[in-house]
Scaffold this active site. Structure first.
Site, PDB file in Angstrom:
ATOM      1  N   TYR A  53       0.833  -1.202   0.000  1.00  0.00           N
ATOM      2  CA  TYR A  53       0.000   0.000   0.000  1.00  0.00           C
ATOM      3  C   TYR A  53       0.874   1.260   0.000  1.00  0.00           C
ATOM      4  CZ  TYR A  53      -4.112  -2.868   1.133  1.00  0.00           C
ATOM      5  OH  TYR A  53      -5.129  -3.791   1.115  1.00  0.00           O
ATOM      6  N   SER A 216     -13.928  -4.237  -0.116  1.00  0.00           N
ATOM      7  CA  SER A 216     -14.788  -3.512  -1.060  1.00  0.00           C
ATOM      8  C   SER A 216     -16.271  -3.712  -0.741  1.00  0.00           C
ATOM      9  CB  SER A 216     -14.505  -3.940  -2.508  1.00  0.00           C
ATOM     10  OG  SER A 216     -15.070  -3.025  -3.432  1.00  0.00           O
ATOM     11  N   PRO A 217     -16.679  -3.404   0.488  1.00  0.00           N
ATOM     12  CA  PRO A 217     -18.077  -3.621   0.868  1.00  0.00           C
ATOM     13  C   PRO A 217     -19.069  -2.772   0.080  1.00  0.00           C
ATOM     14  CG  PRO A 217     -16.939  -2.345   2.543  1.00  0.00           C
ATOM     15  CD  PRO A 217     -15.891  -2.834   1.602  1.00  0.00           C
ATOM     16  N   LEU A 218     -18.613  -1.662  -0.503  1.00  0.00           N
ATOM     17  CA  LEU A 218     -19.491  -0.822  -1.329  1.00  0.00           C
ATOM     18  C   LEU A 218     -19.245  -1.046  -2.820  1.00  0.00           C
ATOM     19  CD1 LEU A 218     -19.471   2.593   0.595  1.00  0.00           C
ATOM     20  CD2 LEU A 218     -20.802   0.529   1.012  1.00  0.00           C
ATOM     21  N   GLY A 220     -16.634  -0.564  -4.817  1.00  0.00           N
ATOM     22  CA  GLY A 220     -16.053   0.578  -5.506  1.00  0.00           C
ATOM     23  C   GLY A 220     -16.960   1.790  -5.564  1.00  0.00           C
ATOM     24  N   GLY A 221     -17.876   1.912  -4.600  1.00  0.00           N
ATOM     25  CA  GLY A 221     -18.791   3.044  -4.554  1.00  0.00           C
ATOM     26  C   GLY A 221     -20.135   2.778  -5.191  1.00  0.00           C
ATOM     27  N   LEU A 222     -20.280   1.649  -5.879  1.00  0.00           N
ATOM     28  CA  LEU A 222     -21.522   1.348  -6.586  1.00  0.00           C
ATOM     29  C   LEU A 222     -22.702   1.237  -5.625  1.00  0.00           C
ATOM     30  CD1 LEU A 222     -22.407   0.758  -9.544  1.00  0.00           C
ATOM     31  CD2 LEU A 222     -22.194  -1.671  -8.996  1.00  0.00           C
ATOM     32  N   GLY A 224     -22.953   2.848  -2.763  1.00  0.00           N
ATOM     33  CA  GLY A 224     -22.930   3.988  -1.856  1.00  0.00           C
ATOM     34  C   GLY A 224     -23.854   5.121  -2.242  1.00  0.00           C
ATOM     35  N   GLY A 225     -24.882   4.830  -3.047  1.00  0.00           N
ATOM     36  CA  GLY A 225     -25.815   5.880  -3.464  1.00  0.00           C
ATOM     37  C   GLY A 225     -25.333   6.651  -4.664  1.00  0.00           C
TER      38      GLY A 225
END
Length: 330
Positions: A53, A216-218, A220-222, A224-225
């Site tokens: 990282y 990646s629980p969201l 990649g933002g998909l 997340g609204g």
């Protein structure tokens, strides 16, 4: 903050895992330290990172940021369950010198010492294999790990991005060798949109007593609204979420998801995290906040109770593959 055991171990960890991948590339050191302070104050005790990282010429930078935070207070290190990873090529130019990546005994020894130096600590709680190494037998890997455990440099071992059969293979070989606890956790891609882990990875993890740590629980933002943000902000998103929404079928599914949560008066990103906390075998999802506000949203999600009606609605929008092995055949 709620806590649970990490798999079959006696180690207690928070139901949210602080992911640090953004520390360095997206979030500067001062803000990263502020996020870690806030996470610890909120009761999050499980911090996850990796030697690569920082990425590119800055590989290792994230571990160094965490190490500088530990250096401020020995209490911080004592309270944190620290997890990092080994596998990737640490060469700044992208070209690995032979034996400077993957899971040979040589590289494991080299990599753990380098991580300890950057992290400014004398031990790592959970040392994770970032990927399978097709060239190195598990007998060699476990021999190297046994030495590190005996030296007190690591306490537990986990995997990341392992298929189910490799989890089984790793732990069967560990059991045959004796004296090796084997894998105790698996980090995998798992969220409402991407549920393939339910077919083999999660059943294998449960069978062998591994805690499941979704990354990646969201997605990649998909989750997340993203569509709501498009409408309110007047511009389209970017990155993986925007690429996914270019598919009309995906866009329709995400719209149905956001409409469902709007009806219940809930925030999409918080529900996506809360849903993972209801899943069998899941220890806790990795949240990777870039800002303090994103951390606050994740903390709200950890307290959210989802109704049976809502859970059924989420299954309608994002149906899972079904139980294994029936999902393969019927």
């Amino acid at each position: 903050m709620k806590y649970t055991q990490l798999g079959r171990t006696g180690l207690k960890v928070s139901r949210l895992v602080l992911g640090t991948m953004n520390f360095g590339p997206q979030t500067d050191e001062a803000d990263s330290h502020a996020i870690m302070d806030a996470a610890l104050d909120a009761g999050i005790n499980y911090f996850d990172t990796a030697n690569v990282y920082g990425w590119g010429e800055n590989k290792g930078r994230t571990e160094s940021i965490i190490g500088n935070w530990f250096a401020k207070s020995t209490a911080n290190r004592d309270k944190v369950v620290l997890a990092t990873k080994v596998y990737g090529n640490m060469g700044a130019d992208g070209a690995a010198w032979p034996n400077h990546d993957k899971l040979s005994a040589v590289n494991i020894r080299r990599a753990v010492d380098a991580s300890l130096k950057r992290l400014q600590t004398d031990y790592i709680d959970v040392y994770q294999f970032h990927h399978i190494d097709r060239a190195t037998p598990f007998e060699e890997i476990w021999q190297a790990i046994d030495v590190l455990v005996q030296q007190g440099k690591i306490l537990y071992v986990g995997s990341s991005n392992f298929p189910g059969y490799k989890i089984a293979q790793a732990n069967e070989i560990a059991a045959r060798r004796g004296g090796t606890i084997g894998l105790v956790s698996e980090q995998c891609l798992y969220n409402l949109f991407e549920r393939r882990a339910e077919m083999e990875v999660i059943p294998a993890a449960q069978e062998y007593g591994l805690g499941v740590i979704p990354w990646s629980p969201l997605h990649g933002g998909l989750l997340g609204g993203v569509i709501k943000k498009e409408v309110e902000g007047g511009r389209r998103g970017s990155g993986r979420a925007a690429e996914s929404l270019a598919d009309p079928a995906v866009r329709a599914k995400i719209q149905a998801y956001e409409d469902l949560l709007d009806k219940h008066g809930l925030e999409p990103g918080e529900v996506a995290l809360a849903w993972l906390l209801t899943r069998p075998g899941v220890t806790g999802p990795i949240v990777g906040p870039r800002t303090a506000e994103q951390l606050e949203s994740a903390l709200r999600a950890s307290e959210l109770e989802l109704s049976e009606e809502l859970l059924a609605g989420l299954d309608e929008v994002f149906p899972g593959p079904g139980p294994s092995p029936e999902a393969f055949a019927w």
